[in-house]
Design a protein around this motif. Structure first.
Motif, PDB file in Angstrom:
ATOM      1  N   CYS B  63       0.827  -1.212   0.000  1.00 49.33           N
ATOM      2  CA  CYS B  63       0.000   0.000   0.000  1.00 49.33           C
ATOM      3  C   CYS B  63       0.868   1.272   0.000  1.00 49.33           C
ATOM      4  CB  CYS B  63      -0.883   0.051   1.240  1.00 49.33           C
ATOM      5  SG  CYS B  63      -2.027  -1.325   1.439  1.00 49.33           S
ATOM      6  N   GLU B  65       0.877   3.753   2.136  1.00 51.70           N
ATOM      7  CA  GLU B  65       1.421   4.122   3.440  1.00 51.70           C
ATOM      8  C   GLU B  65       2.693   3.336   3.735  1.00 51.70           C
ATOM      9  OE1 GLU B  65      -1.629   3.136   2.635  1.00 51.70           O
ATOM     10  OE2 GLU B  65      -3.167   3.892   4.015  1.00 51.70           O
ATOM     11  N   ARG B  66       2.655   2.029   3.418  1.00 51.45           N
ATOM     12  CA  ARG B  66       3.839   1.207   3.665  1.00 51.45           C
ATOM     13  C   ARG B  66       4.969   1.569   2.715  1.00 51.45           C
ATOM     14  NH1 ARG B  66       1.863  -4.662   3.257  1.00 51.45           N
ATOM     15  NH2 ARG B  66       0.057  -3.746   2.245  1.00 51.45           N
ATOM     16  N   CYS B  96      -5.440   0.482   5.797  1.00 53.94           N
ATOM     17  CA  CYS B  96      -5.806  -0.902   6.098  1.00 53.94           C
ATOM     18  C   CYS B  96      -5.042  -1.368   7.340  1.00 53.94           C
ATOM     19  CB  CYS B  96      -5.509  -1.811   4.908  1.00 53.94           C
ATOM     20  SG  CYS B  96      -3.777  -2.284   4.744  1.00 53.94           S
ATOM     21  N   CYS B  99      -1.175  -1.697   7.000  1.00 55.81           N
ATOM     22  CA  CYS B  99      -0.447  -0.424   7.084  1.00 55.81           C
ATOM     23  C   CYS B  99      -0.440   0.091   8.519  1.00 55.81           C
ATOM     24  CB  CYS B  99      -1.075   0.593   6.140  1.00 55.81           C
ATOM     25  SG  CYS B  99      -0.738   0.176   4.417  1.00 55.81           S
TER      26      CYS B  99
ATOM     27  N   SER D  57      -8.192  -5.129   1.136  1.00 55.17           N
ATOM     28  CA  SER D  57      -6.827  -4.617   1.030  1.00 55.17           C
ATOM     29  C   SER D  57      -6.024  -5.755   0.403  1.00 55.17           C
ATOM     30  CB  SER D  57      -6.271  -4.245   2.399  1.00 55.17           C
ATOM     31  OG  SER D  57      -4.925  -3.811   2.250  1.00 55.17           O
TER      32      SER D  57
END
Ligand SMILES: [Zn+2]
Ligand SMILES: [Zn+2]
Ligand SMILES: [Zn+2]
Ligand SMILES: [Zn+2]
Lengths: 166, 166, 166, 166
Positions: B63, B65-66, B96, B99, D57
């Protein structure tokens, strides 16, 4: 208020807790040396047991909770009434974010999640007694609604999009 | 109470939001068609931009954010002051669980996480105005403490274990 | 036979190897204590450095190779000419299956992947000299075509389906 | 040469293939719409069935092969003799890199992995007949040694480290 009745019988609750301890014995955790067991009760009363299964490439690890869920779903069961999780630690340990996300996909917001202390049952007068969510024997009762508030889920993928923004 | 001052200047906040929108443009999301952008501000003011990078084997997806976090950490930065996340959806979308778990490893419980509506800034009088956590322009301000309560983290791996349980 | 020219100059190769060692210094690997560095060269000569970033929930770990790739892609670069990977182990260590899958999504089947021994450069006459794929200094040169044969990729998701089977 | 006898009886092979097709029916793949079934035969003849279980996700997705493995391991079984995988696609589809990594942790290098075409059994004279690894009915027989050559595994984490490198 929901009509759904989450109340398990005392026998069912004890069976679920026992299953979580049994599940933990099958852990494959040579890297973390942190065994975890999970037990998931389906609406029809069946219990699915999961343990954490690690990998030399740590990112390949699948936790106990996710193991229990994919096991149940792959057996055709998608309706669940409770999850219990236990480790070797005397305090209660919460599911990781990844597991919370997978629980979110299949379980109701208010389905009971029981976090079991590794030394369950704790005797009367134990440290955590009276703390929020702590019930008999030192169990912490929670839910995915509490553990993953304002969650991301299937319905969000269908939301209308805007090309917008600046 | 913490001495830490999370207050960003208005300029910094706007830079961070702008960076999240820019980040979203680099999304590789041919499978979900759900672009996400994230921007992470380090303590020294540097901004790291992440987008969601999907994979034909869906489980290989990382994702936005990661992406932003591993980018920053791999550049030697582990001290962060704010995260902003935006999608193409007009409402705010939450990270999610995966993350949240990765944010948990590196960010303070109360570090501001800004969820930006895809049509930011929303005009005065918009729908979500006055709702909990909603600030100017329709942004939802939250934190990992709120998004991943009772979290699992590094300190738990070091807890003493009991062989116990029944 | 392909017209593509994978030949890097000696200077480029040395820069890429040096970058992989530098990348390794930013590892966050408190759990495995197994630092890994990766360096990815884009078609325009830019080098993206990745390190392994672990998580208390081991499944949240993102390897060095994947960090380098999401970093590059999130910066708008999807065309790569070489990847170098190094660890603290004196022998060459191969990418895990998860990283191979992510490399597969973005890199050509025959793009050079250089596995660098932790004590690079090995002196002439070292143990692995003359073994298949071993080149100067003890480097093992391979490719995703070799590391992930008969791979699953984006094109398979579009194949016509049969309701069939027995 | 190994003493191990991988030969399954024709009945066992057919049971395993049948189980993979059955497993596929329990797929939860609303996002990819790409159902996959896997069946894993343990040394004691038990068969564990897995399906792909996706997540909103996408990174939370667990493939059919991994589901089958964690299911078996969590039931106390770590000794396997064959794996069969099937999709809805008429050609054979290979496991993704993530699954290969998890298979690598538990299965022997030369354990048979049977990739079953979705329209199995293909009639005599079908397209793939005579191609490498293709056996009766259009099945492709392979192994983790072939699918994940020069793999990363548990033994590498124990290798001596050098502080070295330049
Ligand atoms: Zn977990
Ligand atoms: Zn996420
Ligand atoms: Zn890897
Ligand atoms: Zn897979």
């Amino acid at each position: 208020m929901s009509d759904r009745v989450w109340e398990m019988s005392i026998e069912q609750r004890e069976s679920l807790i026992k299953a979580a301890f049994e599940a933990k014995q099958q852990t494959y955790s040579p890297y973390s040396k942190f065994p975890v067991g999970a037990a998931l009760m389906a609406a029809d009363g069946r219990i699915f047991k999961g343990a954490n299964i690690e990998n030399a490439s740590y990112g390949g690890t699948i936790c106990a909770e996710r193991t229990a869920i994919v096991k149940a779903v792959s057996e055709g069961t998608r309706s669940f009434v409770a999850l219990a999780v236990v480790t070797d630690v005397p305090s209660t340990i919460s599911p990781c974010g990844m597991c919370r996300q997978v629980i979110r996909e299949f379980c109701a917001q208010d389905m009971p999640i029981l976090l079991i202390p590794g030394d369950y049952p704790k005797p009367p007068g134990h440290d955590s007694e009276g703390k929020p969510g702590i019930i008999a024997g030192g169990i912490k009762e929670t839910s995915i609604g509490e553990l993953l508030p304002d969650s991301f889920g299937p319905e969000h993928l269908d939301l209308p999009r805007t090309g917008g923004g600046k």
